[in-house]
Design a protein around this motif. Sequence first.
Motif, PDB file in Angstrom:
ATOM      1  N   VAL A  35      -4.596  -7.037  -4.168  1.00 62.47           N
ATOM      2  CA  VAL A  35      -3.300  -6.359  -4.238  1.00 62.47           C
ATOM      3  C   VAL A  35      -3.511  -4.875  -3.954  1.00 62.47           C
ATOM      4  CG1 VAL A  35      -1.330  -5.766  -5.728  1.00 62.47           C
ATOM      5  CG2 VAL A  35      -2.431  -8.010  -5.945  1.00 62.47           C
ATOM      6  N   LEU A  48       1.265  -4.764  -1.223  1.00 63.51           N
ATOM      7  CA  LEU A  48       0.752  -5.710  -0.235  1.00 63.51           C
ATOM      8  C   LEU A  48      -0.146  -6.731  -0.923  1.00 63.51           C
ATOM      9  CD1 LEU A  48       0.662  -2.586   1.206  1.00 63.51           C
ATOM     10  CD2 LEU A  48       0.627  -4.150   3.126  1.00 63.51           C
ATOM     11  N   THR A  49       0.042  -8.016  -0.567  1.00 63.12           N
ATOM     12  CA  THR A  49      -0.685  -9.109  -1.212  1.00 63.12           C
ATOM     13  C   THR A  49      -0.985 -10.205  -0.195  1.00 63.12           C
ATOM     14  OG1 THR A  49       1.396 -10.180  -1.836  1.00 63.12           O
ATOM     15  CG2 THR A  49       0.406  -8.717  -3.479  1.00 63.12           C
ATOM     16  N   ASP A  50      -1.598 -11.278  -0.668  1.00 65.86           N
ATOM     17  CA  ASP A  50      -1.834 -12.505   0.100  1.00 65.86           C
ATOM     18  C   ASP A  50      -2.708 -12.258   1.329  1.00 65.86           C
ATOM     19  OD1 ASP A  50      -0.163 -13.930  -1.706  1.00 65.86           O
ATOM     20  OD2 ASP A  50       1.600 -13.267  -0.598  1.00 65.86           O
ATOM     21  N   HIS A 108      -5.007 -12.949   4.286  1.00 64.41           N
ATOM     22  CA  HIS A 108      -5.174 -14.116   5.157  1.00 64.41           C
ATOM     23  C   HIS A 108      -5.993 -13.713   6.378  1.00 64.41           C
ATOM     24  CE1 HIS A 108      -2.161 -13.138   8.431  1.00 64.41           C
ATOM     25  NE2 HIS A 108      -1.972 -12.181   7.565  1.00 64.41           N
ATOM     26  N   TYR A 151      -3.320  -8.288   4.868  1.00 60.53           N
ATOM     27  CA  TYR A 151      -2.318  -8.697   3.894  1.00 60.53           C
ATOM     28  C   TYR A 151      -1.175  -9.386   4.627  1.00 60.53           C
ATOM     29  CZ  TYR A 151      -4.726  -5.692   0.533  1.00 60.53           C
ATOM     30  OH  TYR A 151      -5.663  -5.125  -0.284  1.00 60.53           O
ATOM     31  N   ALA A 152      -0.724 -10.521   4.088  1.00 60.14           N
ATOM     32  CA  ALA A 152       0.360 -11.280   4.714  1.00 60.14           C
ATOM     33  C   ALA A 152       1.724 -10.903   4.154  1.00 60.14           C
ATOM     34  CB  ALA A 152       0.133 -12.786   4.514  1.00 60.14           C
ATOM     35  N   THR A 153       1.778 -10.404   2.920  1.00 57.44           N
ATOM     36  CA  THR A 153       3.055 -10.144   2.262  1.00 57.44           C
ATOM     37  C   THR A 153       3.169  -8.671   1.906  1.00 57.44           C
ATOM     38  OG1 THR A 153       3.028 -12.371   1.336  1.00 57.44           O
ATOM     39  CG2 THR A 153       4.541 -10.788   0.319  1.00 57.44           C
ATOM     40  N   ARG A 154       4.319  -8.096   2.260  1.00 56.81           N
ATOM     41  CA  ARG A 154       4.588  -6.697   1.923  1.00 56.81           C
ATOM     42  C   ARG A 154       5.965  -6.629   1.277  1.00 56.81           C
ATOM     43  NH1 ARG A 154       4.421  -1.286   5.716  1.00 56.81           N
ATOM     44  NH2 ARG A 154       6.040  -0.155   4.588  1.00 56.81           N
ATOM     45  N   LYS A 155       6.013  -6.066   0.049  1.00 56.98           N
ATOM     46  CA  LYS A 155       7.276  -5.872  -0.659  1.00 56.98           C
ATOM     47  C   LYS A 155       7.513  -4.370  -0.802  1.00 56.98           C
ATOM     48  CE  LYS A 155       7.151 -10.217  -3.139  1.00 56.98           C
ATOM     49  NZ  LYS A 155       7.104 -10.883  -4.425  1.00 56.98           N
ATOM     50  N   ASP A 156       8.504  -3.877  -0.093  1.00 57.24           N
ATOM     51  CA  ASP A 156       8.839  -2.456  -0.151  1.00 57.24           C
ATOM     52  C   ASP A 156       9.696  -2.167  -1.374  1.00 57.24           C
ATOM     53  OD1 ASP A 156       7.548  -1.732   2.276  1.00 57.24           O
ATOM     54  OD2 ASP A 156       9.236  -2.548   3.415  1.00 57.24           O
TER      55      ASP A 156
END
Length: 197
Positions: free
Chosen positions: A142, A156-158, A160, A168-173
């Motif tokens: 993370v 940023l997470t996941d 791959h 990182y595959a997932t980004r949550k702003d």
Amino acid sequence: MTIASKNAQQGASHRYRAMRDFVQSTDDTVPGKFEITKEGIVHDMMAPVGPHELTVLRVRKRLEKVMPEEIVAHTGEPDVEGESEGIMRRPDVMVIAEADMEIEGTFDPRTICAAVEVVSRSNPDNDWVGKIRDYPLLGIPVYAIFDPRTGEGAVLTDIHPTPDGPRYATRKDFVYGEDVTIVDWTISTEGLPRYPA
């Protein structure tokens, strides 16, 4: 493995060790902070300013209020080092088990639960580009970014695999004022300072 690729790996390892020796020899004699990235040495020459340090402090304290006692939000030394990747970084906040800090030398990046960075006013690409590339290479699951320039950030997470290496595959702003979740812990971003215009 061919001889050419073995020689290339030895050359890269030698280059990394030379950069590491340089960084360690200048750490207390040259102002600013040195880190080793996939592209070479990064030197943030500016001393951290009030809003940067206050953000680090508030994020650390807010995380430690909601995390289990055995997990800490550590600021400072030592660095996080992935010698096989040729990377040595020092996140503003490292979420790590206190037991994993009982070591000599640098932290193993595989023990870091999350890295938190507060974007530097003098070198924002280091946080928004370089560390987005380097932290998944180190296996840090993370990466949370707080940007006092804009009052926004991202988690940023996941990790791959990609043709260019792990990403990182997932980004949550998020925007300041919203709650943000880092690993399993949710904190407020209310009242985080901004850099003056």
